[in-house]
Design an enzyme around this catalytic site. Structure first.
Site, mmCIF file in Angstrom:
data_model
loop_
_atom_site.group_PDB
_atom_site.id
_atom_site.type_symbol
_atom_site.label_atom_id
_atom_site.label_comp_id
_atom_site.label_asym_id
_atom_site.label_seq_id
_atom_site.Cartn_x
_atom_site.Cartn_y
_atom_site.Cartn_z
ATOM 1 N N ASP A 8 43.140 27.941 47.555
ATOM 2 C CA ASP A 8 41.998 28.621 48.143
ATOM 3 C C ASP A 8 42.308 28.780 49.635
ATOM 4 O OD1 ASP A 8 39.292 29.539 48.579
ATOM 5 O OD2 ASP A 8 38.777 27.513 49.219
ATOM 6 N N ASP A 10 39.428 29.473 52.584
ATOM 7 C CA ASP A 10 38.381 28.914 53.442
ATOM 8 C C ASP A 10 38.100 27.458 53.094
ATOM 9 O OD1 ASP A 10 37.794 31.321 54.899
ATOM 10 O OD2 ASP A 10 36.784 32.074 53.110
#
Length: 247
Positions: A8, A10
């Site tokens: 991922d 963020d």
């Protein structure tokens, strides 16, 4: 036999949310209630397009947005983790994120990580007349855990399948994330794979419920995680665990 690391972006690679960092260039009083309602009605991507339009109207230009992205710090140890997985431990590395191509490409370039990332899957974005325009990555209705514009689990599986057709089979997949939308790909991992979830974030909370045999949504369904789960505070935790476990 190679290995795959799926990240991922963020709150996983970067220690913030790229969308909210850029949105917060505007003072809260500059964001009208109608735009907040757009988020609930049409989704986050439509909301961010409204934010980008507002930024332009209030005098913010490409350089301002680039500076805001450049100033986001990485999670401690994450740049070392990515470099070590790629150069030392024979991992292909992809990013699957509900951010956008401009934010991610800008940040990776700032930290000289672009060469270590094999592919980025995220919402396409580009500047047109100093306004950042964003589009949905895809439109999906099958996965209820994911936003309509991006199902991380589907993207991960499609990438693995495409690689297999090209003669690349992964003996292990490591998924590294923090949020609610990271649970979908984690549930698609197999025995021998590894889910790395950030401690005190939503994904770890949901996995804890699943391990207790409790449902996580109104459907009442109890999902089973096949892979091992490791909780982390920083990238050094993950690198140390992977080296001790798999090397």
């Amino acid at each position: 036999m190679k290995r795959l690391a799926v990240f991922d972006f963020d709150h996983t690679i970067i220690d913030d949310n790229s969308d909210t960092v850029v949105r917060d260039l505007l003072s809260p009083d500059k964001i009208p209630p109608s735009l907040k309602q757009l988020h609930r009605k049409d989704g986050w991507t439509s909301y961010m397009q409204g934010v980008f339009q507002l930024l332009y109207e209030h005098g913010f230009r490409k350089n301002d947005i680039q500076t805001a992205i450049d100033n986001i710090k990485p999670v401690y140890g994450m740049t070392e983790l990515i470099t070590s997985l790629k150069l030392e431990l024979n991992y292909d590395i992809i990013i699957i994120s509900d951010s956008n191509t401009y934010f991610i490409d800008t940040w990776l370039n700032k930290y000289n990580l672009t060469k270590n990332i094999d592919k980025v899957f995220t919402n396409p974005a580009n500047f047109v007349n100093e306004i950042l325009n964003i589009q949905m990555y895809h439109l999906q209705t099958e996965c209820k855990m994911s936003t309509k514009n991006l199902c991380k689990g589907r993207i991960m599986e499609e990438y693995i399948d495409a690689q297999k057709k090209d003669g690349v089979t992964y003996e292990r997949v490591i998924y590294i994330g923090d949020g609610m939308n990271d649970l979908c790909p984690i549930l698609r991992l197999q025995e021998g794979d590894l889910a790395c979830v950030r401690v005190n974030y939503k994904c770890a909370e949901l996995i804890n419920l699943l391990e207790l045999g409790q449902p996580i949504d109104s459907s009442g369904k109890c999902y089973k995680i096949k892979s091992e789960v490791f909780t982390w505070k920083n990238g050094c935790d993950i690198l140390s665990y992977v080296r001790n476990k798999f090397v």
